[in-house]
Design a protein around this motif. Sequence first.
Motif, short mmCIF file in Angstrom:
data_model
loop_
_atom_site.label_atom_id
_atom_site.label_comp_id
_atom_site.label_asym_id
_atom_site.label_seq_id
_atom_site.Cartn_x
_atom_site.Cartn_y
_atom_site.Cartn_z
N THR A 187 6.49 -7.03 4.69
CA THR A 187 5.96 -5.98 5.55
C THR A 187 6.00 -4.67 4.77
O THR A 187 7.05 -4.29 4.25
N ARG A 206 -2.21 -5.00 0.70
CA ARG A 206 -2.92 -6.06 1.44
C ARG A 206 -3.13 -7.28 0.55
O ARG A 206 -2.97 -8.42 0.98
N GLU A 211 -1.89 -13.20 4.13
CA GLU A 211 -2.09 -13.35 5.57
C GLU A 211 -0.79 -13.34 6.36
O GLU A 211 -0.76 -12.93 7.52
N LYS A 212 0.28 -13.80 5.75
CA LYS A 212 1.57 -13.85 6.46
C LYS A 212 2.32 -12.53 6.41
O LYS A 212 3.33 -12.37 7.10
N LYS A 214 2.40 -8.11 6.46
CA LYS A 214 1.92 -7.08 7.38
C LYS A 214 1.85 -5.75 6.65
O LYS A 214 2.76 -5.39 5.91
N ILE A 216 1.20 -1.68 7.46
CA ILE A 216 1.16 -0.65 8.51
C ILE A 216 0.84 0.69 7.85
O ILE A 216 1.57 1.13 6.95
N CYS A 234 -5.37 -2.75 7.14
CA CYS A 234 -4.09 -2.57 7.83
C CYS A 234 -4.03 -3.44 9.08
O CYS A 234 -5.04 -3.59 9.78
N ASP A 235 -2.84 -3.96 9.37
CA ASP A 235 -2.64 -4.65 10.64
C ASP A 235 -2.49 -3.66 11.78
O ASP A 235 -2.79 -3.97 12.93
N HIS A 236 -2.03 -2.45 11.44
CA HIS A 236 -1.89 -1.40 12.45
C HIS A 236 -1.96 -0.06 11.74
O HIS A 236 -1.42 0.12 10.65
N LEU A 255 6.78 -2.71 15.64
CA LEU A 255 5.86 -3.52 14.83
C LEU A 255 6.61 -4.42 13.85
O LEU A 255 6.01 -5.30 13.23
N THR A 256 7.90 -4.18 13.71
CA THR A 256 8.73 -4.98 12.78
C THR A 256 9.90 -5.63 13.51
O THR A 256 10.88 -6.01 12.86
#
Length: 345
Positions: A187, A206, A211-212, A214, A216, A234-236, A255-256
């Motif tokens: 992350t 990224r 894919e696994k 994250k 932010i 970004c995932d968020h 988010l974590t």
Amino acid sequence: MPAGDPLGTHRVIAPKGALPQPAERLDNDFSKVYATEIVVDVQTLNVDAASFRQMEEASGGDPDGVAALVLETVKRRGKQHNPVTGSGGMLLGVVERVGDLAKARGFVPGDRVATLVSLSLTPLWLDRVLAVRPASAQLDVVGTAAVFLTAPIARIPTDMPERLVLALLDVAGAAPQVARLCGPGDTVVVLGAGGKSGLLCTAEARRRVGEKGKVIGVESFPTYADDLRALGICDHVATLDARDPLAVRDAVAPLTEGRGADLVLSCVNVPGVELAAILAARDRGKVYYFAMSTSFTAAALGAEGIGRDVDLFIGNGYAHDHAEHTLSLVRASRPLHELMQRRYT
């Protein structure tokens, strides 16, 4: 022809015994010729973000005021070494002369080049400033500079606009460092994710976490935050001021799952984000400060003061093959390439 020291100490005027970067003043008299130097006709200065922002604020946003500050600094110090931020930038120009001991580097007169070393250690003479471009933190100039034997330098590729290349190479050290610091499933939080170095760090993160993992992004400027969302890397994306450490903590925690990030990257070009980066990291996580506005005293004592055991990394503008790494990263993503080109050209 005198050789000159490979590190450039022959250009140091004061204080004696200093290396060029921490020196107060360099000799920018280019009637003196040294065998270890490559001399460049300078056309564009790409001032680092923290320095340009400080000069904009000091001049009330007046481009002519920024130009006057640059001319004053170069006249007084023999280099563009911002006395407030301590930072510089880099330059674009055409090779004028190659010293005998520098010919093995492969450059010849007429090559269009960008320096990959800070203006804060580059001897520089400016005849005049032709234009100030706030959107890209660049100045068109007429001048001369010297590149020391140990200083990285790169030819300008022909498949990208020169101004875009200059903007990217100014922060070329960022993405390779991210590649070293994170891996699959991690992350990653990027403060200032919508800016120039932030976008590169986010794109590299990224690629690395997969894919696994994250990613932010934290960005205070709404337009840049929207650009970041549109890129989809970004995932968020949290639109908030990274100088508010509690707001950053409260945005990252849910988010974590309250754990914090494996890696936090600080790419914000203003002071005061050191603790936000630390609070966003997990126990035994990593925090990488790329921006030159960082107070490393504040980071070290801040981590100690809140009892956070994290590894703190100082941003290094150089990494092996960092120019090609960064240019390839942008070439590989049409949306990122188009966004960067729209902003910086």
